[in-house]
Design a protein around this motif. Structure first.
Motif, PDB file in Angstrom:
ATOM      1  N   VAL A  33     158.032  92.115 102.748  1.00 51.66           N
ATOM      2  CA  VAL A  33     156.752  91.491 103.085  1.00 51.66           C
ATOM      3  C   VAL A  33     156.612  90.175 102.304  1.00 51.66           C
ATOM      4  O   VAL A  33     156.233  89.132 102.854  1.00 51.66           O
ATOM      5  N   ARG A  34     156.984  90.228 101.037  1.00 53.48           N
ATOM      6  CA  ARG A  34     156.971  89.019 100.202  1.00 53.48           C
ATOM      7  C   ARG A  34     157.834  87.928 100.848  1.00 53.48           C
ATOM      8  O   ARG A  34     157.386  86.805 101.052  1.00 53.48           O
ATOM      9  N   ASP A  35     159.071  88.284 101.180  1.00 55.19           N
ATOM     10  CA  ASP A  35     159.990  87.273 101.710  1.00 55.19           C
ATOM     11  C   ASP A  35     159.522  86.753 103.067  1.00 55.19           C
ATOM     12  O   ASP A  35     159.608  85.553 103.333  1.00 55.19           O
ATOM     13  N   GLU A 157     155.507 101.098  80.588  1.00 57.01           N
ATOM     14  CA  GLU A 157     155.973 102.176  81.471  1.00 57.01           C
ATOM     15  C   GLU A 157     157.461 102.008  81.770  1.00 57.01           C
ATOM     16  O   GLU A 157     158.230 102.961  81.757  1.00 57.01           O
ATOM     17  N   ASP A 158     157.858 100.783  82.091  1.00 59.73           N
ATOM     18  CA  ASP A 158     159.226 100.544  82.522  1.00 59.73           C
ATOM     19  C   ASP A 158     159.669  99.165  82.044  1.00 59.73           C
ATOM     20  O   ASP A 158     159.245  98.140  82.571  1.00 59.73           O
ATOM     21  N   ALA A 159     160.523  99.182  81.018  1.00 64.44           N
ATOM     22  CA  ALA A 159     160.933  97.924  80.385  1.00 64.44           C
ATOM     23  C   ALA A 159     161.817  97.066  81.285  1.00 64.44           C
ATOM     24  O   ALA A 159     161.949  95.865  81.061  1.00 64.44           O
ATOM     25  N   LEU A 160     162.412  97.655  82.317  1.00 58.61           N
ATOM     26  CA  LEU A 160     163.229  96.837  83.220  1.00 58.61           C
ATOM     27  C   LEU A 160     162.391  95.736  83.876  1.00 58.61           C
ATOM     28  O   LEU A 160     162.886  94.679  84.235  1.00 58.61           O
ATOM     29  N   ARG A 161     161.092  96.007  84.002  1.00 54.33           N
ATOM     30  CA  ARG A 161     160.206  95.008  84.622  1.00 54.33           C
ATOM     31  C   ARG A 161     160.194  93.696  83.845  1.00 54.33           C
ATOM     32  O   ARG A 161     159.916  92.634  84.420  1.00 54.33           O
ATOM     33  N   LEU A 162     160.470  93.754  82.546  1.00 51.86           N
ATOM     34  CA  LEU A 162     160.520  92.531  81.737  1.00 51.86           C
ATOM     35  C   LEU A 162     161.547  91.568  82.317  1.00 51.86           C
ATOM     36  O   LEU A 162     161.283  90.389  82.523  1.00 51.86           O
ATOM     37  N   ILE A 166     161.522  87.746  85.072  1.00 56.84           N
ATOM     38  CA  ILE A 166     162.268  86.490  84.942  1.00 56.84           C
ATOM     39  C   ILE A 166     163.220  86.324  86.117  1.00 56.84           C
ATOM     40  O   ILE A 166     163.373  85.234  86.668  1.00 56.84           O
ATOM     41  N   ARG A 167     163.826  87.422  86.551  1.00 57.04           N
ATOM     42  CA  ARG A 167     164.732  87.342  87.703  1.00 57.04           C
ATOM     43  C   ARG A 167     163.997  86.833  88.958  1.00 57.04           C
ATOM     44  O   ARG A 167     164.472  85.933  89.648  1.00 57.04           O
ATOM     45  N   PHE A 168     162.810  87.378  89.228  1.00 53.48           N
ATOM     46  CA  PHE A 168     162.072  86.902  90.408  1.00 53.48           C
ATOM     47  C   PHE A 168     161.643  85.446  90.217  1.00 53.48           C
ATOM     48  O   PHE A 168     161.653  84.656  91.165  1.00 53.48           O
TER      49      PHE A 168
HETATM   50  P1  ATP Z   1     165.278  92.274  96.326  1.00 54.54           P
HETATM   51  O1  ATP Z   1     165.249  91.106  97.227  1.00 54.54           O
HETATM   52  O2  ATP Z   1     165.942  91.993  95.038  1.00 54.54           O
HETATM   53  O3  ATP Z   1     165.758  93.551  96.953  1.00 54.54           O
HETATM   54  P2  ATP Z   1     162.804  93.690  96.163  1.00 54.54           P
HETATM   55  O4  ATP Z   1     161.400  93.247  95.908  1.00 54.54           O
HETATM   56  O5  ATP Z   1     163.096  94.349  97.458  1.00 54.54           O
HETATM   57  O6  ATP Z   1     163.742  92.451  95.934  1.00 54.54           O
HETATM   58  P3  ATP Z   1     163.790  96.064  94.936  1.00 54.54           P
HETATM   59  O7  ATP Z   1     164.376  96.246  93.578  1.00 54.54           O
HETATM   60  O8  ATP Z   1     164.648  96.299  96.131  1.00 54.54           O
HETATM   61  O9  ATP Z   1     163.190  94.601  94.950  1.00 54.54           O
HETATM   62  O10 ATP Z   1     162.519  97.000  94.996  1.00 54.54           O
HETATM   63  C1  ATP Z   1     161.748  97.193  96.163  1.00 54.54           C
HETATM   64  C2  ATP Z   1     160.265  97.284  95.792  1.00 54.54           C
HETATM   65  O11 ATP Z   1     160.051  98.419  94.942  1.00 54.54           O
HETATM   66  C3  ATP Z   1     159.748  96.088  95.004  1.00 54.54           C
HETATM   67  O12 ATP Z   1     159.322  95.042  95.857  1.00 54.54           O
HETATM   68  C4  ATP Z   1     158.603  96.705  94.221  1.00 54.54           C
HETATM   69  O13 ATP Z   1     157.471  96.846  95.041  1.00 54.54           O
HETATM   70  C5  ATP Z   1     159.116  98.093  93.908  1.00 54.54           C
HETATM   71  N1  ATP Z   1     159.834  98.183  92.626  1.00 54.54           N
HETATM   72  C6  ATP Z   1     161.170  98.095  92.424  1.00 54.54           C
HETATM   73  N2  ATP Z   1     161.491  98.253  91.148  1.00 54.54           N
HETATM   74  C7  ATP Z   1     160.328  98.468  90.488  1.00 54.54           C
HETATM   75  C8  ATP Z   1     160.000  98.715  89.133  1.00 54.54           C
HETATM   76  N3  ATP Z   1     160.933  98.740  88.194  1.00 54.54           N
HETATM   77  N4  ATP Z   1     158.700  98.902  88.840  1.00 54.54           N
HETATM   78  C9  ATP Z   1     157.747  98.872  89.794  1.00 54.54           C
HETATM   79  N5  ATP Z   1     157.995  98.642  91.075  1.00 54.54           N
HETATM   80  C10 ATP Z   1     159.268  98.433  91.443  1.00 54.54           C
END
Ligand code: ATP
Ligand code: MG
Length: 447
Positions: A33-35, A157-162, A166-168
């Motif tokens: 949806v974002r893209d 909750e989830d440090a990967l979000r850090l 930056i990646r996004f």
């Molecule tokens: P990409 O183009 O990299 O696939 P994406 O937004 O689809 O981007 P995904 O990692 O595939 O990223 O995750 C899909 C969706 O799941 C994200 O858009 C987000 O809403 C949710 N999501 C993924 N990882 C997390 C996380 N660590 N914490 C919270 N929500 C997450």
């Protein structure tokens, strides 16, 4: 505001429709949806639904249980798979990386609330239009990465979000909202809870993005102190000298921008000068020198890539590119053949790409002459390939088997003879004939 309409692929519309006609809610959600709102082509379409996993399975002929414990079923339509996930709330995160339990919910809002950033927390279907509960569209328009809810809580909750923030920001060229970034700085240390594999996957996405210079934020936020302290050590290291002013870090950001988004090249660009931290010496004229920094860099890069659990091919390729990045291929066909043979001809193109970026990323001095010299070497290399000049032992007109037939024993001595023959042929390709090489091998063997 006018109603947003998103063009979804037919297969996605079909899946949504089938779920809806059986009384369930269903939306495209997250990244797609974002893209689509940004006018980019989504890489995959994820679907979120009020239907329970077993109910989803009942509605589609071909399903794969990809992550059924988390509510995800992959629905296959033709060759394509679509992830359909039941609305879900993530339970408590006691370890900062996995929810202790996932709970299904009948409520879309709860599912959107658990998502990381506002721009990733929108849902869409043709009937309801865009569901945007956290200002995701506005953040898209303002090019802003912002956590859904309280950033401190969400990062805790989830440090990967850090790292994802930056990646996004690097993929989309968005700024990180100041409050979100401040929270990321405060909590950078919690990245230590995340496995090296998951860190590496995010790091590589960042590096391969359109804006790899956002690596600077990895340093500024304090995240690299946790998983890449080698980056911190060069970030502010002065490289003032003939070719440079400023810092090694600034130079590295430019090199990253100046190589194409190839995984090996971007990794090599990131680490090509890491060896400068260990090898820096002040020269008499006040400038800096970094003797043997390329070799030191190779060692560091291999250690880092191993630590990040990357594969052997990546370690070897990136290591080799770093080792040779400060060498020159020479200016004559013979020199270029020797160089290409020594590094392995398959690396030449990447070597040249990194070298060009390195030269272009200098902050002082005129790059023109070095660029010309590199271009000349590339032309020579192209001609060498076109002519099919011998560049390795395998391409010699005389093989080890021929030598054995001629009475020689296999083993290291034979290897030496072949090396010597190759050396001659690299200097003069005309010599790559069976007759000449056989005779020459006999001389070398003292016969
Ligand atoms: P990409 O183009 O990299 O696939 P994406 O937004 O689809 O981007 P995904 O990692 O595939 O990223 O995750 C899909 C969706 O799941 C994200 O858009 C987000 O809403 C949710 N999501 C993924 N990882 C997390 C996380 N660590 N914490 C919270 N929500 C997450
Ligand atoms: Mg995705």
């Amino acid at each position: 505001m006018e109603k947003i309409k998103i063009q979804m692929p037919d297969k996605v519309r079909k899946i949504l429709h089938r779920l809806q006609e059986h009384g369930f809610e269903a939306y495209a959600v997250g990244g797609c949806v974002r893209d689509a709102c940004l006018g980019r082509v989504p890489s995959d379409w994820d679907i979120t639904t009020s239907a329970m996993p077993e109910q989803v399975k009942g509605l589609f002929r071909r399903c794969v249980d990809t992550g059924i414990a988390h509510g995800t079923i992959t629905v296959m339509i033709g060759e394509d798979g679509f992830e359909v996930t039941t609305y879900r709330v993530d339970g408590k995160y006691s370890d900062g990386r996995h929810p202790d339990e996932v709970r299904f919910t009948p409520c879309l809002e709860e599912d959107l609330k658990r998502r990381d950033f506002t721009i990733n927390a929108m849902a869409y279907n043709d009937t309801a239009g865009l569901i945007d509960l956290f200002g995701g569209l506005e953040d898209l328009q303002n090019r802003c990465i912002r956590c859904v809810g309280d950033p401190r809580r969400r990062f805790n909750e989830d440090a990967l979000r850090l790292l994802r923030a930056i990646r996004f920001s690097a993929q989309l060229d968005f700024e990180i909202d100041p409050d979100t970034f401040e929270a990321a700085r405060e909590l950078a240390g919690t990245l230590s809870r995340i496995s090296e594999e998951r860190i590496a996957a995010e790091l590589i996405k960042l590096l391969q993005s359109a804006h790899p210079e956002k690596m600077q934020l990895i340093y500024e936020s304090g995240m690299s102190a946790v998983f890449l302290p080698e980056w911190d050590r060069i970030a502010e290291l002065s490289c003032a000298g003939a070719h440079h002013s400023g810092t090694v870090g600034e130079h590295t950001l430019r090199v990253l921008q100046n190589v194409r988004p190839d995984r090996m090249l971007r990794l090599a660009a990131l680490m090509h000068d890491f060896g400068k931290a260990e090898t820096a010496v002040q020269r008499e004229d006040g400038g800096m020198a970094f003797p043997e920094h390329a070799r030191e860099g190779e060692k560091l890069a291999k250690k880092i890539l191993q630590r990040l659990k990357l594969d052997r091919l990546t370690m070897d390729t990136v290591g080799a590119l770093i080792r040779i990045h400060s060498e020159s291929p020479g200016e004559t066909p013979a020199q270029v053949r020797h160089f290409a043979s020594a590094i392995g001809p398959e690396l030449f193109e990447s070597y040249a790409a990194l070298k060009r970026a390195d030269i272009l990323s200098r902050s002082a001095g005129d790059p023109e002459e070095d660029l010309k010299r590199l271009e000349r070497a590339e032309e020579l290399f192209t001609q060498i390939l076109e002519r099919g000049d011998c560049l390795c032992i395998r391409q010699l007109a005389l093989s080890g088997r021929d030598l054995i037939a001629d009475g020689m024993q296999g083993g290291p001595a034979m290897g030496k003879v072949l090396e010597a023959l190759l050396d001659e042929v690299l200097t003069d390709p005309e010599k790559n004939t069976r007759e000449y090489l056989l005779e020459r091998s006999r001389e070398l063997r003292g016969q």
